[in-house]
Design a protein around this motif. Structure first.
Motif, mmCIF file in Angstrom:
data_model
loop_
_atom_site.group_PDB
_atom_site.id
_atom_site.type_symbol
_atom_site.label_atom_id
_atom_site.label_comp_id
_atom_site.label_asym_id
_atom_site.label_seq_id
_atom_site.Cartn_x
_atom_site.Cartn_y
_atom_site.Cartn_z
ATOM 1 N N MET A 1 0.854 -1.192 0.000
ATOM 2 C CA MET A 1 0.000 0.000 0.000
ATOM 3 C C MET A 1 0.883 1.232 0.000
ATOM 4 S SD MET A 1 -3.073 1.451 0.313
ATOM 5 C CE MET A 1 -3.828 2.938 0.961
ATOM 6 N N CYS A 2 0.568 2.195 -0.821
ATOM 7 C CA CYS A 2 1.321 3.443 -0.851
ATOM 8 C C CYS A 2 0.643 4.472 0.041
ATOM 9 C CB CYS A 2 1.479 3.907 -2.285
ATOM 10 S SG CYS A 2 2.827 3.045 -3.134
ATOM 11 N N ALA A 7 -3.327 11.566 2.658
ATOM 12 C CA ALA A 7 -1.960 12.069 2.666
ATOM 13 C C ALA A 7 -1.845 13.337 1.825
ATOM 14 C CB ALA A 7 -1.009 11.001 2.124
ATOM 15 N N HIS A 8 -0.715 14.049 2.020
ATOM 16 C CA HIS A 8 -0.436 15.259 1.252
ATOM 17 C C HIS A 8 1.034 15.266 0.851
ATOM 18 C CE1 HIS A 8 -4.326 17.078 2.275
ATOM 19 N NE2 HIS A 8 -4.139 16.575 3.485
ATOM 20 N N PRO A 9 1.356 15.815 -0.308
ATOM 21 C CA PRO A 9 2.764 15.885 -0.710
ATOM 22 C C PRO A 9 3.563 16.749 0.261
ATOM 23 C CG PRO A 9 1.307 16.344 -2.570
ATOM 24 C CD PRO A 9 0.455 16.356 -1.336
ATOM 25 N N VAL A 55 -1.013 2.652 -6.515
ATOM 26 C CA VAL A 55 -2.078 1.680 -6.796
ATOM 27 C C VAL A 55 -3.483 2.201 -6.522
ATOM 28 C CG1 VAL A 55 -0.672 -0.393 -6.534
ATOM 29 C CG2 VAL A 55 -1.683 0.671 -4.496
ATOM 30 N N ARG A 56 -3.620 3.298 -5.774
ATOM 31 C CA ARG A 56 -4.950 3.809 -5.456
ATOM 32 C C ARG A 56 -5.592 4.546 -6.634
ATOM 33 N NH1 ARG A 56 -7.237 4.320 -0.654
ATOM 34 N NH2 ARG A 56 -8.280 6.160 -1.490
ATOM 35 N N GLY A 57 -4.785 4.986 -7.598
ATOM 36 C CA GLY A 57 -5.331 5.755 -8.709
ATOM 37 C C GLY A 57 -5.392 7.238 -8.406
ATOM 38 N N LEU A 58 -6.299 7.940 -9.068
ATOM 39 C CA LEU A 58 -6.392 9.398 -8.962
ATOM 40 C C LEU A 58 -7.089 9.809 -7.664
ATOM 41 C CD1 LEU A 58 -6.213 12.276 -10.139
ATOM 42 C CD2 LEU A 58 -8.343 11.796 -11.378
ATOM 43 N N PHE A 59 -6.342 10.486 -6.796
ATOM 44 C CA PHE A 59 -6.955 11.060 -5.592
ATOM 45 C C PHE A 59 -6.185 12.302 -5.187
ATOM 46 C CE2 PHE A 59 -3.853 8.127 -3.929
ATOM 47 C CZ PHE A 59 -3.449 8.581 -2.685
ATOM 48 N N THR A 60 -6.597 12.917 -4.101
ATOM 49 C CA THR A 60 -6.181 14.274 -3.750
ATOM 50 C C THR A 60 -4.673 14.461 -3.702
ATOM 51 O OG1 THR A 60 -8.223 14.548 -2.486
ATOM 52 C CG2 THR A 60 -6.445 16.107 -2.043
ATOM 53 N N PHE A 61 -3.937 13.507 -3.140
ATOM 54 C CA PHE A 61 -2.485 13.627 -3.025
ATOM 55 C C PHE A 61 -1.867 13.996 -4.368
ATOM 56 C CE2 PHE A 61 1.810 12.017 -3.294
ATOM 57 C CZ PHE A 61 2.372 12.268 -2.052
ATOM 58 N N PRO A 233 11.534 4.633 4.234
ATOM 59 C CA PRO A 233 10.631 3.535 3.887
ATOM 60 C C PRO A 233 9.948 3.763 2.543
ATOM 61 C CG PRO A 233 9.491 5.038 5.335
ATOM 62 C CD PRO A 233 10.881 5.592 5.159
ATOM 63 N N HIS A 234 9.344 2.727 2.024
ATOM 64 C CA HIS A 234 8.487 2.862 0.849
ATOM 65 C C HIS A 234 7.442 3.953 1.134
ATOM 66 C CE1 HIS A 234 6.840 1.176 -2.890
ATOM 67 N NE2 HIS A 234 5.642 1.379 -2.382
ATOM 68 N N SER A 235 7.195 4.800 0.147
ATOM 69 C CA SER A 235 6.224 5.895 0.279
ATOM 70 C C SER A 235 6.666 6.980 1.250
ATOM 71 C CB SER A 235 4.839 5.358 0.688
ATOM 72 O OG SER A 235 4.362 4.464 -0.273
ATOM 73 N N PHE A 236 7.984 7.197 1.360
ATOM 74 C CA PHE A 236 8.458 8.235 2.277
ATOM 75 C C PHE A 236 8.084 9.634 1.839
ATOM 76 C CE2 PHE A 236 11.911 7.986 -0.837
ATOM 77 C CZ PHE A 236 12.216 9.330 -1.064
ATOM 78 N N PHE A 237 7.741 9.832 0.580
ATOM 79 C CA PHE A 237 7.430 11.161 0.058
ATOM 80 C C PHE A 237 6.006 11.530 0.464
ATOM 81 C CE2 PHE A 237 6.614 14.249 -3.434
ATOM 82 C CZ PHE A 237 7.750 15.020 -3.330
ATOM 83 N N ASP A 238 5.857 11.884 1.734
ATOM 84 C CA ASP A 238 4.547 12.111 2.351
ATOM 85 C C ASP A 238 4.764 13.082 3.508
ATOM 86 O OD1 ASP A 238 2.198 11.997 3.875
ATOM 87 O OD2 ASP A 238 2.022 9.828 3.772
#
Length: 265
Positions: A1-2, A7-9, A55-61, A233-238
């Motif tokens: 899971m990402c 989440a926000h950039p 994998v979630r597709g298009l969303f706010t992040f 970790p994986h998905s650290f860009f958060d």
């Protein structure tokens, strides 16, 4: 899971930067309609980015990420992958079952959707971009690299924590992955510079995988830039990963420098 749905950039908005945004419905060459989100700069520099989500597709992040690009003068279009199986829509619902749709995707149809976004960015409506890049995350990271071999005429392809040696389909369902080449297998067809931003503490992707990908690119004469963030970790860009804000800031600056280096002047 990402990144989670809320989440926000980890990139601060630029105060006073004028950005025009728009929800889009784009059409792939096979006639599939899918959701997308455009962010256009007031003072564009000629570069455009197709943002390929996880994998979630298009969303706010990823919509917010597109806006951060536009604030830098880079027009952006973020796409959804699931028009063929889940219809036209955004994926902001926290509990939606994305993985059943992920394993039904195929690199050929992801490439068709990406091409529609590339064509949009090159059109007057998208800002008549003269140099188009892809930037992707996780599932989108490897998909971003794959676009370098898809004949889009890209100026570059950037991937965050993509798996170069396996597809997501292979990790979830080997049967679903039959006959689907991984990014490393596509290197002979790649035609633009590659950037890989990897997480050193990623439990899914080893440094051996990353090194093998770089070696293959080097042997093929494909210009590339690789950076592994030790301990990240994986998905650290958060934004929620405050302890990795320096890695995130560095990654963002590397992307901007990569685009500036390779865009048409």
């Amino acid at each position: 899971m990402c990144v989670p749905h809320d989440a926000h950039p980890p990139i601060p908005a630029i105060a006073g930067a004028a950005v025009d945004t728009e929800d889009l419905v784009l059409s792939a060459s096979d006639g599939t309609k899918f959701a997308a989100f455009a962010a256009r700069a007031e003072k564009a520099n000629g570069a455009g980015v197709v943002v390929l989500p996880d994998v979630r597709g298009l969303f706010t992040f990823y919509e917010e990420l597109g806006m951060r690009f536009a604030e830098q003068g880079i027009n952006a279009v973020t796409i959804d992958y699931f028009g063929r199986t889940a219809g036209v829509g955004k994926r902001n619902e926290p509990g939606w079952n994305f993985m059943e749709h992920v394993i039904k995707t195929h690199p050929d149809t992801v490439a068709q959707d990406t091409r529609a976004a590339v064509d949009y960015l090159k059109s007057p409506a998208g800002g008549s971009c003269t140099s188009v890049f892809t930037v992707g995350f996780c599932f989108g990271g490897s998909n971003s690299w794959n676009q370098a071999a898809a004949g889009h005429g890209l100026a570059g392809a950037v991937g965050f924590y993509g798996h170069p040696s396996k597809t997501v389909q292979a990790l979830v369902s080997p049967a679903a992955a039959a006959g689907i080449p991984a990014s490393i297998d596509r290197v002979p067809q790649m035609t633009c510079p590659i950037m890989a931003l990897q997480a050193g503490a990623d439990q899914m992707i080893t440094q051996v995988d990353t090194d093998a990908f770089k070696s293959a690119l080097d042997k093929a004469g494909i210009e590339n830039e690789f950076k592994t963030y030790e301990g990240a970790p994986h998905s650290f860009f958060d934004r929620s990963f405050d302890e990795h804000k320096e890695a995130s800031a560095d990654a963002w600056q590397r992307i901007l420098a990569f685009i500036e280096k390779h865009r048409a002047k």
